[in-house]
Design a protein around this motif. Structure first.
Motif, PDB file in Angstrom:
ATOM      1  N   GLU A  97      35.995  27.410   1.139  1.00  0.00           N
ATOM      2  CA  GLU A  97      36.828  26.857   0.065  1.00  0.00           C
ATOM      3  C   GLU A  97      38.046  27.735  -0.197  1.00  0.00           C
ATOM      4  O   GLU A  97      39.166  27.232  -0.364  1.00  0.00           O
ATOM      5  N   ARG A  98      37.852  29.042  -0.238  1.00  0.00           N
ATOM      6  CA  ARG A  98      38.984  29.959  -0.479  1.00  0.00           C
ATOM      7  C   ARG A  98      39.977  29.902   0.675  1.00  0.00           C
ATOM      8  O   ARG A  98      41.191  29.915   0.461  1.00  0.00           O
ATOM      9  N   LEU A 143      46.310  25.489   2.140  1.00  0.00           N
ATOM     10  CA  LEU A 143      47.034  24.489   1.359  1.00  0.00           C
ATOM     11  C   LEU A 143      48.234  25.114   0.655  1.00  0.00           C
ATOM     12  O   LEU A 143      49.327  24.535   0.622  1.00  0.00           O
ATOM     13  N   ASN A 144      48.040  26.300   0.113  1.00  0.00           N
ATOM     14  CA  ASN A 144      49.140  27.000  -0.555  1.00  0.00           C
ATOM     15  C   ASN A 144      50.237  27.404   0.426  1.00  0.00           C
ATOM     16  O   ASN A 144      51.397  27.563   0.047  1.00  0.00           O
ATOM     17  N   HIS A 165      50.407  21.472   9.530  1.00  0.00           N
ATOM     18  CA  HIS A 165      51.607  21.852   8.789  1.00  0.00           C
ATOM     19  C   HIS A 165      52.709  20.865   9.173  1.00  0.00           C
ATOM     20  O   HIS A 165      53.182  20.872  10.319  1.00  0.00           O
ATOM     21  N   PRO A 166      53.145  20.001   8.250  1.00  0.00           N
ATOM     22  CA  PRO A 166      54.093  18.935   8.602  1.00  0.00           C
ATOM     23  C   PRO A 166      55.459  19.427   9.052  1.00  0.00           C
ATOM     24  O   PRO A 166      56.122  18.768   9.850  1.00  0.00           O
ATOM     25  N   GLU A 167      55.901  20.575   8.578  1.00  0.00           N
ATOM     26  CA  GLU A 167      57.218  21.091   8.955  1.00  0.00           C
ATOM     27  C   GLU A 167      57.149  21.926  10.229  1.00  0.00           C
ATOM     28  O   GLU A 167      57.977  21.780  11.131  1.00  0.00           O
ATOM     29  N   LYS A 168      56.159  22.797  10.323  1.00  0.00           N
ATOM     30  CA  LYS A 168      56.027  23.655  11.500  1.00  0.00           C
ATOM     31  C   LYS A 168      55.397  22.931  12.691  1.00  0.00           C
ATOM     32  O   LYS A 168      55.449  23.426  13.814  1.00  0.00           O
ATOM     33  N   LYS A 169      54.801  21.754  12.419  1.00  0.00           N
ATOM     34  CA  LYS A 169      54.114  20.996  13.474  1.00  0.00           C
ATOM     35  C   LYS A 169      53.031  21.835  14.127  1.00  0.00           C
ATOM     36  O   LYS A 169      52.893  21.897  15.352  1.00  0.00           O
ATOM     37  N   MET A 170      52.259  22.508  13.285  1.00  0.00           N
ATOM     38  CA  MET A 170      51.175  23.347  13.784  1.00  0.00           C
ATOM     39  C   MET A 170      49.850  22.885  13.213  1.00  0.00           C
ATOM     40  O   MET A 170      49.789  22.282  12.136  1.00  0.00           O
TER      41      MET A 170
END
Length: 384
Positions: free
Chosen positions: A133-134, A140-141, A168-173
């Motif tokens: 969870e952590r 997410l952060n 990651h939508p921007e880094k495409k990772m």
């Protein structure tokens, strides 16, 4: 002896170059298929380097240029992944979340001495289940979005599944958080045991211990039918690290399957002409391992991509049987017992309030029979 009779000339040429074999007649070679094979098997970085170093005159210039483009793109990708893994490693360390790198750019450095010689599509991180969870909140952060929303009933996700993915939508990772090395059911070394045997590769950066890493790689490759030569290349490279073969046959490593280790060693011996160390011969002197090695050729000769769903019926049926054949006797008992445990499909078939979910245990055989009687439209996707 594994048989290459039914393999394509293009596949055989890949092996010839990777094994440093002499130039040969290329009249039968379909060069587009050759490039397709190189990409499918994810061996184009090593292939390109070998062609240049061997100064091969039997490969058309256009093919070499195509491999060069793929090689350079991979260098850039691996550097990007390496930087991301370093940032994630620092974040996890700052939050006191212990992590072990399973796959990614460090594998290239560890196995090949050069991160550019291995491909990687995502980052795989192994953590303790209690930290999941952590770790998820940390990702997410950091801008990642959860991709896998695992359906579960009565907490079966903890042992039926082994990782969850984040994009990651921007880094495409893509990052996969693992709390098990492999999907269940079955026993395997726990996180604390693996943490005690880990090896350090830099400040606060760790890999599995050498012997655990070997078993992880062979189990992962076997689970995918060794359908990509890259996974066998990894085992070939691993031999140079000289793991403790005698220790790997001890009770400390009893949760791993020795016949799967034997399967991988037989395959690299036959395909890459690699001599098996004397200490490792007990792994390959096993009739089950030899049978499994021959079965793996089904995937290689057909250039099967198990991630390209839906699978052909023949491939799907063969793969189910092969996965079962990979199991030890004890694992087959665990698997049989697991089929009695409720599946998410049971909840879909007969929704019940959460407080009544225990009723799915006695109802499971009835629900399974009902789905089967309704045919593929209802049973589709059911993995019972």
């Amino acid at each position: 002896m594994v048989k290459l009779d039914t393999c394509t000339p293009e596949f055989k040429l890949l092996l010839t170059i990777l094994n440093g074999g002499p130039p040969q007649s290329m009249q039968q070679i379909d060069w587009q298929l050759f490039l397709k094979q190189a990409k499918h098997h994810r061996v184009f970085p090593v292939l390109y380097k070998d062609i240049i170093q061997q100064r091969r005159s039997d490969i058309p210039d256009e093919v070499v240029r195509n491999l060069e483009v793929l090689y350079k793109k991979n260098v850039f990708n691996m550097l990007r992944l390496g930087m991301e893994m370093e940032q994630l490693n620092q974040l996890f360390h700052a939050e006191k979340i212990r992590m072990i790198q399973l796959k990614g750019p460090e594998m290239g450095s560890y196995l090949y001495g050069d991160l550019s010689l291995r491909t990687s599509g995502d980052l795989d991180i192994f953590i303790s289940l209690k930290d999941l969870e952590r770790a998820e909140q940390l990702l997410l952060n950091f801008g990642y979005i959860k991709d896998d929303y695992i359906e579960s009933v009565l907490g079966d996700w903890k042992w039926r599944h082994h990782h969850v993915a984040y994009l990651h939508p921007e880094k495409k990772m893509k990052v996969e958080l693992h709390w098990r090395l492999h999907p269940g059911p079955g026993k395997e070394p726990g996180f604390e045991c693996l943490w005690q045997r880990k090896q350090s590769i830099s400040d606060h950066a760790y890999l599995l211990g050498k012997e655990d890493y070997f078993y992880f790689l062979v189990h992962h490759g076997a689970r995918h039918g060794w359908s990509r030569l890259r996974w066998l290349m990894d085992i070939k490279q691993f031999l140079a690290l000289q793991p403790d073969w005698i220790e790997m046959r001890s009770n400390e490593y009893q949760h791993y399957s020795r016949h799967i280790a034997g399967q991988s060693l037989i395959l690299i011996n036959q395909l890459f002409k690699i001599r098996i160390p004397d200490e490792a011969l007990p792994f390959v002197d096993d009739s089950h391992a030899k049978k499994l090695a021959n079965e793996a050729m089904f995937y290689l000769e057909r250039m099967i991509n198990l991630h390209n769903l839906p699978l052909d019926k023949e491939v799907s049926a063969y793969h189910r049987k092969h996965l079962y054949a990979l199991m030890s006797r004890k694992q087959k008992i665990y698997f049989a017992a697991s089929t009695l445990y409720p599946y998410p499909e049971d909840v879909h078939t007969l929704p019940l309030p959460k407080q009544l979910h225990l009723l799915y245990f006695p109802l499971r055989p009835v629900l399974w029979i009902w789905r089967k009687s309704k045919g593929p439209a209802v049973a589709e996707g059911v993995k019972t």
